[in-house]
Design an enzyme around this catalytic site. Sequence first.
Site, mmCIF file in Angstrom:
data_model
loop_
_atom_site.group_PDB
_atom_site.id
_atom_site.type_symbol
_atom_site.label_atom_id
_atom_site.label_comp_id
_atom_site.label_asym_id
_atom_site.label_seq_id
_atom_site.Cartn_x
_atom_site.Cartn_y
_atom_site.Cartn_z
ATOM 1 N N LYS A 74 0.847 -1.187 0.000
ATOM 2 C CA LYS A 74 0.000 0.000 0.000
ATOM 3 C C LYS A 74 0.885 1.240 0.000
ATOM 4 O O LYS A 74 1.813 1.353 0.791
ATOM 5 C CB LYS A 74 -0.929 0.016 1.217
ATOM 6 C CG LYS A 74 -1.883 1.224 1.206
ATOM 7 C CD LYS A 74 -2.930 1.129 2.304
ATOM 8 C CE LYS A 74 -2.347 1.407 3.672
ATOM 9 N NZ LYS A 74 -3.376 1.432 4.731
ATOM 10 N N ARG A 118 -10.590 -1.905 6.934
ATOM 11 C CA ARG A 118 -9.723 -2.868 7.616
ATOM 12 C C ARG A 118 -9.348 -2.366 9.000
ATOM 13 O O ARG A 118 -9.107 -3.148 9.912
ATOM 14 C CB ARG A 118 -8.506 -3.236 6.783
ATOM 15 C CG ARG A 118 -7.473 -2.146 6.491
ATOM 16 C CD ARG A 118 -6.503 -1.922 7.629
ATOM 17 N NE ARG A 118 -5.238 -1.389 7.205
ATOM 18 C CZ ARG A 118 -4.536 -0.503 7.881
ATOM 19 N NH1 ARG A 118 -5.010 0.022 9.015
ATOM 20 N NH2 ARG A 118 -3.356 -0.104 7.448
ATOM 21 N N GLN A 146 -14.056 7.183 10.416
ATOM 22 C CA GLN A 146 -13.656 5.922 11.023
ATOM 23 C C GLN A 146 -14.665 5.430 12.052
ATOM 24 O O GLN A 146 -14.760 4.224 12.313
ATOM 25 C CB GLN A 146 -12.277 6.057 11.670
ATOM 26 C CG GLN A 146 -11.707 4.766 12.221
ATOM 27 C CD GLN A 146 -11.660 3.649 11.198
ATOM 28 O OE1 GLN A 146 -11.098 3.821 10.117
ATOM 29 N NE2 GLN A 146 -12.234 2.512 11.503
ATOM 30 N N GLY A 226 -6.844 6.016 17.194
ATOM 31 C CA GLY A 226 -6.529 7.308 16.610
ATOM 32 C C GLY A 226 -5.051 7.583 16.403
ATOM 33 O O GLY A 226 -4.666 8.281 15.463
ATOM 34 N N ASP A 228 -1.581 7.339 15.087
ATOM 35 C CA ASP A 228 -0.856 6.691 13.990
ATOM 36 C C ASP A 228 0.417 7.458 13.643
ATOM 37 O O ASP A 228 0.993 7.265 12.580
ATOM 38 C CB ASP A 228 -1.746 6.560 12.754
ATOM 39 C CG ASP A 228 -2.208 7.907 12.217
ATOM 40 O OD1 ASP A 228 -1.935 8.930 12.870
ATOM 41 O OD2 ASP A 228 -2.839 7.937 11.151
ATOM 42 N N LYS A 232 0.859 11.595 18.962
ATOM 43 C CA LYS A 232 -0.575 11.409 19.166
ATOM 44 C C LYS A 232 -0.817 10.567 20.417
ATOM 45 O O LYS A 232 -0.082 9.617 20.704
ATOM 46 C CB LYS A 232 -1.220 10.746 17.942
ATOM 47 C CG LYS A 232 -1.243 11.650 16.716
ATOM 48 C CD LYS A 232 -2.058 11.028 15.593
ATOM 49 C CE LYS A 232 -2.150 11.976 14.411
ATOM 50 N NZ LYS A 232 -2.973 11.408 13.313
ATOM 51 N N SER A 299 -3.864 0.054 18.302
ATOM 52 C CA SER A 299 -3.813 -0.284 16.881
ATOM 53 C C SER A 299 -3.118 0.804 16.089
ATOM 54 O O SER A 299 -3.521 1.969 16.131
ATOM 55 C CB SER A 299 -5.241 -0.479 16.346
ATOM 56 O OG SER A 299 -5.250 -0.628 14.945
#
Length: 331
Positions: A74, A118, A146, A226, A228, A232, A299
């Site tokens: 990607k 995903r 999201q 959130g 990434d 953050k 995540s």
Amino acid sequence: MDDRSTLLLASQEVDAEMPMAELIAALEDAFVAYAREDAQMPPKSYIDLPQYNGDFRSMPAYLDATDWDAAGIKWVNVHPDNPDDHDLPTVMGTVIYSDPETAYPLAIMDGTVLTKKRTGAAAGVATDHLAVEDARSLGIIGAGEQAHTQLEAISQVRDIEEVVVSDVDPEAVQAFIDEYDEEFTVREGTVSEAGHCDVLSTVTPVESPIVSLEDVGERTHINAMGADAEGKHELADELLLDAKLVIDNYEQCTHSGEINVPWSEGVLDDADLYGEIGAVAAGETAGRTDEDGITVFDSTGLAIQDVAAAHVVYEHAQEHDIGTEFDLLGV
């Protein structure tokens, strides 16, 4: 489809050929394959473009699941000025999906909607393993795009009845309520009201924590989606320290996931991490137990998730004769 053609799949086609239940199952396969070292996923690479207030990220992977294998990459960007300056999305992605045996490019597909779905599916996998079995309520902090895939995925693995959504933008909250109020009991709430649901998903870009330990229930499962990028940080340090903390990938989470700030400050270390979601999904590490209180899934989004999602899309597109075939290589 001709074996020597490449399939071009636009965003609407990708969306239509990616049923959430199958996507969750494919991502679980991917997490398990990675935990068992049946996958290759080089570190995400970045091209920083400060002159355009943006960056590119490349995310390649190969995975060998039980019944299938797949490879792809990607190419995705983050350009925050796009909506205002160019009438374009902040994030756009393109996925090249290849035959692992021959390396032939089987498909080129939109990666933007694929990434959204995903990401939701990853929360679905984590919720299935870490939330209480009888979870009926879902809190969502952040009513952007999201939020929709969080609800879509989590309602696949738990019988969600009530949804509490919190956001600083009341129009975004109302739009979310209007879309789902016929299927769920949906209402606006505070951060604390959302946090006291059985499951909480945080999907904001904040750099200063907005969810404290007091804002969540004693047995709430939290999907921290959130963060990434470096800096953050949605959940207070005290909350992370109190929780059973499951991550998707050690390198990515410590660099740019929810734990990256307290990790860099020495507040968290290896002893505070319970394990990776792949080991939980593989049964190598226990998921939720009766003794667990708050659980957190950090995540960051992995390339194996993109390849697994592309696999689902490609197989469905072939089955339904969807997409545009073209001779990319002329062989």
